[in-house]
Design an enzyme around this catalytic site. Structure first.
Site, PDB file in Angstrom:
ATOM      1  N   CYS A 117       0.838  -1.193   0.000  1.00  0.00           N
ATOM      2  CA  CYS A 117       0.000   0.000   0.000  1.00  0.00           C
ATOM      3  C   CYS A 117       0.881   1.253   0.000  1.00  0.00           C
ATOM      4  CB  CYS A 117      -0.930  -0.024   1.218  1.00  0.00           C
ATOM      5  SG  CYS A 117      -2.107   1.326   1.251  1.00  0.00           S
ATOM      6  N   CYS A 118       1.889   1.271   0.891  1.00  0.00           N
ATOM      7  CA  CYS A 118       2.802   2.424   0.932  1.00  0.00           C
ATOM      8  C   CYS A 118       3.528   2.585  -0.408  1.00  0.00           C
ATOM      9  CB  CYS A 118       3.822   2.269   2.062  1.00  0.00           C
ATOM     10  SG  CYS A 118       3.191   2.632   3.709  1.00  0.00           S
ATOM     11  N   CYS A 200      -1.160   8.804   6.981  1.00  0.00           N
ATOM     12  CA  CYS A 200      -2.508   8.476   6.516  1.00  0.00           C
ATOM     13  C   CYS A 200      -3.432   8.247   7.715  1.00  0.00           C
ATOM     14  CB  CYS A 200      -2.457   7.212   5.670  1.00  0.00           C
ATOM     15  SG  CYS A 200      -1.571   7.434   4.121  1.00  0.00           S
ATOM     16  N   CYS A 203      -3.644   4.790   9.475  1.00  0.00           N
ATOM     17  CA  CYS A 203      -2.370   4.260   9.984  1.00  0.00           C
ATOM     18  C   CYS A 203      -1.733   5.184  11.017  1.00  0.00           C
ATOM     19  CB  CYS A 203      -1.398   4.034   8.836  1.00  0.00           C
ATOM     20  SG  CYS A 203      -2.003   2.834   7.642  1.00  0.00           S
ATOM     21  N   CYS A 228       7.816   3.969   5.978  1.00  0.00           N
ATOM     22  CA  CYS A 228       6.945   3.601   4.868  1.00  0.00           C
ATOM     23  C   CYS A 228       7.757   3.277   3.620  1.00  0.00           C
ATOM     24  CB  CYS A 228       5.973   4.726   4.578  1.00  0.00           C
ATOM     25  SG  CYS A 228       6.815   6.269   4.232  1.00  0.00           S
TER      26      CYS A 228
HETATM   27  S1  SF4 Z   1       0.394   4.764   5.607  1.00  0.00           S
HETATM   28 FE1  SF4 Z   1      -1.233   3.205   5.558  1.00  0.00          FE
HETATM   29  S2  SF4 Z   1      -2.839   3.949   4.126  1.00  0.00           S
HETATM   30 FE2  SF4 Z   1      -0.983   5.233   3.880  1.00  0.00          FE
HETATM   31  S3  SF4 Z   1       0.058   4.341   2.176  1.00  0.00           S
HETATM   32 FE3  SF4 Z   1       0.955   3.360   3.995  1.00  0.00          FE
HETATM   33  S4  SF4 Z   1      -0.284   1.538   4.457  1.00  0.00           S
HETATM   34 FE4  SF4 Z   1      -1.397   2.779   2.936  1.00  0.00          FE
END
Ligand code: SF4
Length: 235
Positions: A117-118, A200, A203, A228
């Site tokens: 996701c990151c 985010c 998170c 991240c």
């Molecule tokens: S912080 Fe969380 S929602 Fe944002 S990109 Fe990373 S995993 Fe995804």
């Protein structure tokens, strides 16, 4: 490139943040860009850089999962300094694929999912943002986490082929807030609700008073994993 980075670290080892930024912003043939997530440190650097050069480059990554308060301070910053901070978004296809693989909140299920996701929402857009950048200015401070303790003022980021500069490396949290207060810099209101570090929305959570600054980020993971990928160390 590592020789240049070593020389820069030696040349600026006793310099103030302002001296480092003034030097960089006078390099007319170089692209100097601040990546801002609108956290307190980034807001300090935004203010300092725009005082030196009102055309200073500032960009942000909109992951699509940011808290409302971050959009509010983004707008407030644009208005206050009469600028338009450049926004980089993830590619729609990357997010569509991500949802197919792990659903909307799959990042809670494994580190692998979280990193995917990151990657889609931050790392890939960052790569595009840094494409023509020579010096990437960041608001990292060494006191922020165990993963940042031995950071240098200048580091070479091999992944993005750019020299990363962290002019607030030696600042304390108190230094940051003293600057914000002195210059009435706009800040993310979540900071006053127990969020020292803001990413985010799903998170990030508040931290108890006196708790580790980064403990509210990816709180379900070990501290050693809590990056991240934007700031992985390569030099
Ligand atoms: S912080 Fe969380 S929602 Fe944002 S990109 Fe990373 S995993 Fe995804």
């Amino acid at each position: 490139m590592k020789d240049i980075v070593n020389q820069l670290n030696e040349a600026f080892k006793n310099s103030s943040t302002l001296e480092v930024l003034e030097y960089l912003l006078k390099l007319r043939d170089k692209n100097i860009s601040l990546s801002s997530s609108f956290g307190a440190e980034d807001q300090v650097l935004t203010d300092m850089m725009l005082r030196i050069d009102e055309r200073a480059n500032i960009f942000t990554l909109d992951t699509g999962r940011l808290p409302d308060e971050t959009y509010a301070v983004m707008n407030e910053t644009n208005l206050r300094y009469q600028i338009k901070i450049k926004v980089f978004f993830p590619k729609a296809k990357d997010i569509e694929d991500l949802y197919q693989k792990q659903g909307a909140n799959g990042f809670y299920e494994s580190i692998e999912n979280r990193k995917s996701c990151c990657f889609a929402r931050k790392i890939a857009p960052l790569k595009r943002a840094l494409k023509n950048v020579d010096f990437w200015v960041t608001g990292l401070r060494s006191a922020q986490s165990v993963t940042r303790e031995d950071m240098k003022l200048f580091e070479f980021d091999e992944t993005n082929n750019v020299i990363k500069v962290s002019p607030l490396k030696d600042w304390s949290e108190e230094d940051v807030w003293a600057y914000i207060k002195s210059y009435r810099v706009p800040y993310n209101k979540l900071h006053k609700l127990g969020y020292p570090s803001i990413g985010c929305a799903p998170c990030t959570r508040p931290v108890r008073e006196g708790g580790d600054i980064r403990s509210g980020r990816w709180w379900w993971e070990n501290p050693e994993h809590k990056e991240c990928g934007l700031h992985l160390r390569s030099a």
